[in-house]
Scaffold this active site. Structure first.
Site, PDB file in Angstrom:
ATOM      1  N   HIS A 194     -66.509 -64.431 -58.552  1.00 57.00           N
ATOM      2  CA  HIS A 194     -65.633 -63.300 -58.234  1.00 57.00           C
ATOM      3  C   HIS A 194     -64.277 -63.382 -58.915  1.00 57.00           C
ATOM      4  O   HIS A 194     -63.363 -62.655 -58.530  1.00 57.00           O
ATOM      5  CB  HIS A 194     -65.407 -63.218 -56.721  1.00 57.00           C
ATOM      6  CG  HIS A 194     -66.568 -62.698 -55.945  1.00 57.00           C
ATOM      7  ND1 HIS A 194     -66.848 -61.349 -55.831  1.00 57.00           N
ATOM      8  CD2 HIS A 194     -67.535 -63.341 -55.252  1.00 57.00           C
ATOM      9  CE1 HIS A 194     -67.930 -61.192 -55.082  1.00 57.00           C
ATOM     10  NE2 HIS A 194     -68.367 -62.379 -54.720  1.00 57.00           N
ATOM     11  N   LYS A 212     -63.590 -47.314 -52.680  1.00 57.37           N
ATOM     12  CA  LYS A 212     -63.360 -46.626 -51.407  1.00 57.37           C
ATOM     13  C   LYS A 212     -62.490 -45.397 -51.606  1.00 57.37           C
ATOM     14  O   LYS A 212     -62.761 -44.322 -51.038  1.00 57.37           O
ATOM     15  CB  LYS A 212     -62.710 -47.589 -50.406  1.00 57.37           C
ATOM     16  CG  LYS A 212     -63.586 -48.764 -50.026  1.00 57.37           C
ATOM     17  CD  LYS A 212     -62.781 -49.875 -49.365  1.00 57.37           C
ATOM     18  CE  LYS A 212     -63.591 -51.158 -49.316  1.00 57.37           C
ATOM     19  NZ  LYS A 212     -62.773 -52.338 -48.991  1.00 57.37           N
ATOM     20  N   LYS A 233     -53.657 -53.832 -51.205  1.00 57.62           N
ATOM     21  CA  LYS A 233     -54.537 -54.937 -51.586  1.00 57.62           C
ATOM     22  C   LYS A 233     -53.737 -56.224 -51.458  1.00 57.62           C
ATOM     23  O   LYS A 233     -52.530 -56.193 -51.225  1.00 57.62           O
ATOM     24  CB  LYS A 233     -55.075 -54.773 -53.005  1.00 57.62           C
ATOM     25  CG  LYS A 233     -54.001 -54.578 -54.065  1.00 57.62           C
ATOM     26  CD  LYS A 233     -54.619 -54.295 -55.424  1.00 57.62           C
ATOM     27  CE  LYS A 233     -55.180 -52.897 -55.471  1.00 57.62           C
ATOM     28  NZ  LYS A 233     -56.531 -52.835 -55.971  1.00 57.62           N
ATOM     29  N   ARG A 234     -54.413 -57.347 -51.598  1.00 59.13           N
ATOM     30  CA  ARG A 234     -53.726 -58.635 -51.554  1.00 59.13           C
ATOM     31  C   ARG A 234     -52.584 -58.660 -52.567  1.00 59.13           C
ATOM     32  O   ARG A 234     -52.720 -58.155 -53.689  1.00 59.13           O
ATOM     33  CB  ARG A 234     -54.747 -59.734 -51.866  1.00 59.13           C
ATOM     34  CG  ARG A 234     -54.231 -61.149 -51.828  1.00 59.13           C
ATOM     35  CD  ARG A 234     -55.418 -62.119 -51.785  1.00 59.13           C
ATOM     36  NE  ARG A 234     -56.404 -61.828 -52.817  1.00 59.13           N
ATOM     37  CZ  ARG A 234     -56.430 -62.408 -54.006  1.00 59.13           C
ATOM     38  NH1 ARG A 234     -55.511 -63.295 -54.335  1.00 59.13           N
ATOM     39  NH2 ARG A 234     -57.384 -62.120 -54.881  1.00 59.13           N
ATOM     40  N   THR A 252     -62.909 -53.397 -55.053  1.00 57.48           N
ATOM     41  CA  THR A 252     -63.722 -52.514 -54.214  1.00 57.48           C
ATOM     42  C   THR A 252     -62.855 -51.439 -53.566  1.00 57.48           C
ATOM     43  O   THR A 252     -63.365 -50.400 -53.184  1.00 57.48           O
ATOM     44  CB  THR A 252     -64.466 -53.305 -53.120  1.00 57.48           C
ATOM     45  OG1 THR A 252     -63.546 -54.148 -52.416  1.00 57.48           O
ATOM     46  CG2 THR A 252     -65.572 -54.155 -53.718  1.00 57.48           C
ATOM     47  N   LYS A 280     -52.419 -58.351 -59.793  1.00 59.27           N
ATOM     48  CA  LYS A 280     -52.671 -57.001 -59.286  1.00 59.27           C
ATOM     49  C   LYS A 280     -51.480 -56.082 -59.560  1.00 59.27           C
ATOM     50  O   LYS A 280     -51.569 -54.863 -59.400  1.00 59.27           O
ATOM     51  CB  LYS A 280     -52.995 -57.046 -57.800  1.00 59.27           C
ATOM     52  CG  LYS A 280     -54.323 -57.777 -57.509  1.00 59.27           C
ATOM     53  CD  LYS A 280     -54.641 -57.845 -56.031  1.00 59.27           C
ATOM     54  CE  LYS A 280     -55.914 -58.621 -55.758  1.00 59.27           C
ATOM     55  NZ  LYS A 280     -57.148 -57.949 -56.210  1.00 59.27           N
TER      56      LYS A 280
END
Length: 804
Positions: free
Chosen positions: A354, A657, A545-546, A653, A551
């Site tokens: 991952h 969504k 998100k984290r 993911t 990111k």
């Protein structure tokens, strides 16, 4: 299943199970009574599912994951059992709505982010597809942590999600197993003269299973998530206690229970590292012992067909110690020879990677392994020796390649490379998006791919449409069902039939009205949790998100500062008013991520206090982001931020969504963004930034100082950031942030992508000003989401890896 029986059972559980005469005074008691009522209906189907599986000859899958981010169970079970109408009628007697009662349920604290939520989606799909898959995880007493924001900073509090009990679990203490630590390896000869080994003088803990039912969608199938809790083999030493040594008497009990106390202990210290490894081995050993025990009950000591009937899917590197543990169990406990045990192991283990971040591929010091798991280290050394002999045969004399591929990383402080162990011991290695898999094959695991190209495959991630559209966005789900039928709930590809309706004016009007209703719900959430007032007529721009540098929440903040600067300068021509929402948790030991949270909150405070900004920009940081929050956020989002540095995000993911709920994406060519853009069309995706190859090329002579100097907008942003405008009386707290942006070694390429990002954001704002065009784009996104169902992903796993 009728409302009269549901109502009767609700009353029965209130009186007999909970001992309550009145439920209307407390949603907590009403929730528990309703949960037990629904659970009764699950248990009946659960028992029948197990009975059917027991008599079938099908292959079985054990899905090992250190995280399962399940969210709330009540509403999911009600949806999947088709009980909503009956439950709503039963609750009328108590003057309550289902939504009110569901609020009493705490989110299960069994995961952190995308990895755990993916595992939960997979379990839902396996049950809905009626596949024999059992999830194995850890029953953490406390979740990762409850995040609060104090003076703009993240503060971590215990997330005691089990404080009020969990009506969805069933303790199965009769199936407890012992898990060993420490001790030493001993070698001996058996009666036939063969050398054997045993692990002696160990310190053991009990692994006690708690089973949670996982219902399929209206198909009477209920699968199992088995969670392990650690307990001491003896409660405490009574003699020491009676002698007055109270602390020492319970020391063993406390040490044992630490293993499953907290999700993701801070591993910045050696104690934290040891606890993390104990958790991983505890999960692997207990789960494998469970499967082997069931096999022996049915087949005795004959393991000749075991590999044909069992698969262990390793969700990331966390459970990959299972490779060595299965070898130990087969050889030491069931007395198989090395060759037979290795054939079974490498035929049953399948590994999902991952991450593309080398630092995220877990490595454990040989010293820690030797102390904590000495017998497993012996086995890993033997696996490695045999593997390196194979490498030497394939590439004679190439010592450098042997060092590169070795499971043991040599040096002053030798390390066990867990990803290498997983690859060597598995028959399948898969990435989770097309780009991710290609980069694994060409970069991170290139030599392994050259050695075993047939092992590697791609399985693009997906999310369950039951929770992420039917449940979280019921109004939109009902509209979709009205116009195309309900087949999409179990076959999301059917949702493509919405696309022609994007040209229907009345359908677009209904779609837009539903989006406004969802934005109203999100507005209420932000007002309640952030005390910031969002305007539903503005563009809702969301990144949840984290918190991690790759990111690039930082890039998002730079854009917010840029918009602030424009408004203050009076440069608002063509600007689209927007509300920006950011949320996520930073790991407790991740200083830069925590600093970014502080920056977001400081910038938000300045923006929201300035009356000049009110018509143009609102900013909020949502504390304690979790599954239940996302169920409100993704239906109400207009623009989904998926802005990671290209080549760093494995899949994502959250992007799926948001897309499923009609949000447009602004993003880089990273992870599953590439496949989302292909599905929806480039005209319906706001692309920016360097691609993965360009990122690599740009690093050779990367000069962010020159980029900043040449871009007046970025220069203005950096001036505001570095002048202390957002941290008055907090001197220097953001110096590390500005230094990272200006550094030629910034691997996240923040400055490099700034101009392209600003251009894409302006394009998004321009399209949003034509609400009809934006609604059409929203419909196209939902209509193109079919390939991102976790049902499709699980069918791919089933067909290509598990061979069910």
């Amino acid at each position: 299943m009728d409302e009269a029986q549901v109502a009767a059972d609700l009353k029965r559980h209130a009186r007999l199970s909970l001992g309550c005469d009145r439920l209307s005074d407390s949603h907590r008691y009403l929730y528990n009574a309703l949960a037990l009522t629904v659970r009764d209906r699950l248990v009946e189907r659960w028992r029948l599912t197990r009975e059917q599986r027991r008599h079938s000859a099908t292959r079985r899958v054990s899905y090992l994951s250190l995280e399962f981010l399940m969210g709330r169970a009540l509403t999911n079970a009600v949806l999947n059992l088709d009980l909503e109408q009956a439950v709503r009628e039963a609750l009328k007697d108590y003057g309550c709505q289902l939504e009110e009662v569901a609020e009493a349920e705490r989110d299960a604290g069994l995961g952190n982010g995308g990895l755990g939520r993916l595992a939960a989606c997979f379990l839902d799909s396996c049950a809905s597809l009626q596949l024999p898959v059992t999830g194995y995880g850890i029953r953490y007493e406390y979740g990762m942590f409850h995040q609060r924001i104090a003076d703009g900073q993240q503060v971590e509090y215990p997330d005691h999600w089990l404080r009020d009990g969990n009506p969805w679990e069933m303790e199965c203490s009769e199936n407890a197993v012992r898990v060993s630590f420490f001790g030493r390896s001993e070698y001996y000869r058996d009666r036939d003269g063969r050398q054997r080994a045993r692990w002696s003088a160990t310190q053991d803990v009990l692994a006690v299973p708690y089973d949670v039912p996982i219902p399929g969608y209206r198909n009477d199938t209920v699968n199992t998530l088995r969670l392990w809790k650690s307990e001491a083999t003896d409660e405490f030493n009574l003699q020491e206690f009676n002698a007055g040594s109270y602390t020492e008497a319970v020391a063993e009990k406390n040490l044992a229970e630490q293993i499953t106390m907290v999700l993701y202990p801070n591993d910045a210290s050696e104690n934290g590292k040891e606890l993390r490894l104990r958790q991983q081995y505890f999960l692997a050993s207990a789960s494998l012992q469970d499967v082997l025990r069931d096999w022996v009950r049915e087949h005795g000591d004959d393991f000749s067909q075991f590999a044909g009937k069992n698969v262990f899917q390793l969700n990331d590197t966390h459970p990959t110690v299972a490779v060595a543990e299965l070898m130990r169990l087969l050889m030491d406990d069931y007395l198989l020879g090395w060759d037979a045990a290795w054939e079974i192991t490498r035929s049953t283990m399948a590994y999902t990677n991952h991450t593309l971040l080398p630092e995220a591929l877990e490595k454990w010091s040989v010293g820690l392994f030797e102390e904590l798991l000495p017998r497993l280290l012996d086995i890993i050394y033997e696996i490695n020796a045999r593997f390196l002999a194979l490498v030497a045969e394939r590439w004679p004399g190439d010592v450098a390649r042997q060092q590169q591929l070795s499971i043991i990383e040599e040096g002053d402080h030798p390390q066990v490379r867990m990803a290498h162990l997983a690859i060597v011991g598995s028959y399948s290695v898969n990435g989770v998006a097309a780009l991710h898999t290609r980069l694994l094959q060409q970069g991170l695991f290139r030599d392994f791919y050259q050695l075993w190209p047939d092992k590697f495959n791609n399985k693009t991630n997906g999310v369950t449409p039951r929770r992420w559209l039917a449940h979280c966005n019921p109004e939109l789900g009902e509209l979709v069902t009205e116009v195309i039928g309900d087949r999409w709930i179990t076959d999301l590809e059917d949702i493509a039939r919405l696309r022609p309706l994007a040209d229907d004016y009345s359908f677009r009007a209904r779609w837009r009205k539903i989006k406004q209703n969802n934005k109203q719900r999100l507005q209420q959430l932000v007002q309640r949790d952030c005390n910031v007032s969002f305007d539903v007529d503005m563009l809702f721009d969301v990144q949840v998100k984290r918190i991690h540098e790759y990111k690039r929440q930082l890039l998002n903040v730079l854009h917010i500062i840029h918009l602030y600067d424009r408004v203050v300068r009076g440069d608002t021509a063509g600007m689209q008013p927007r509300c920006v929402l950011i949320g996520g948790k930073a790991a407790p030991g991740y200083a830069m991520a925590k600093t970014i949270i502080k920056l977001v909150n400081n910038v938000a405070r300045v923006v929201n206090k300035d009356p000049r900004l009110k018509p143009w920009l609102r900013v909020a940081f949502l504390p304690n982001y979790r599954v239940t929050s996302m169920e409100v956020i993704c239906p109400g989002t207009d623009l989904s931020e998926q802005i990671s540095t290209a080549g760093k995000e494995a899949s994502g993911t959250g992007n799926m969504k948001f897309m499923m709920n009609g949000a447009a994406t602004i993003g880089t060519l990273d992870g599953a963004n590439i496949e989302i853009r292909e599905a929806v069309g480039e005209e319906n995706f706001f692309l920016f930034g360097l691609d993965a190859a360009a990122v690599v090329a740009a690093r050779e002579d990367y000069d962010p100082e020159a980029i900043i100097a040449a871009d007046k907008d970025l220069s203005a942003v950096m001036k505001l950031l570095e002048s202390g405008h957002f941290n008055m009386f907090e001197t220097g707290i953001f110096d590390a942030v500005s230094a990272s942006i200006r550094s030629p070694h910034d691997i996240w390429m923040t400055a490099a992508d700034f101009r392209s990002y600003i251009t894409a954001q302006r394009a998004a704002g321009t399209v949003y000003q034509d609400r009809d065009a934006w609604t059409r784009m929203s419909i196209y996104n939902t209509a193109a989401s079919g390939r991102f169902s976790s049902d499709r992903t699980i069918i791919d796993y089933s067909d290509d890896i598990w061979r069910l």
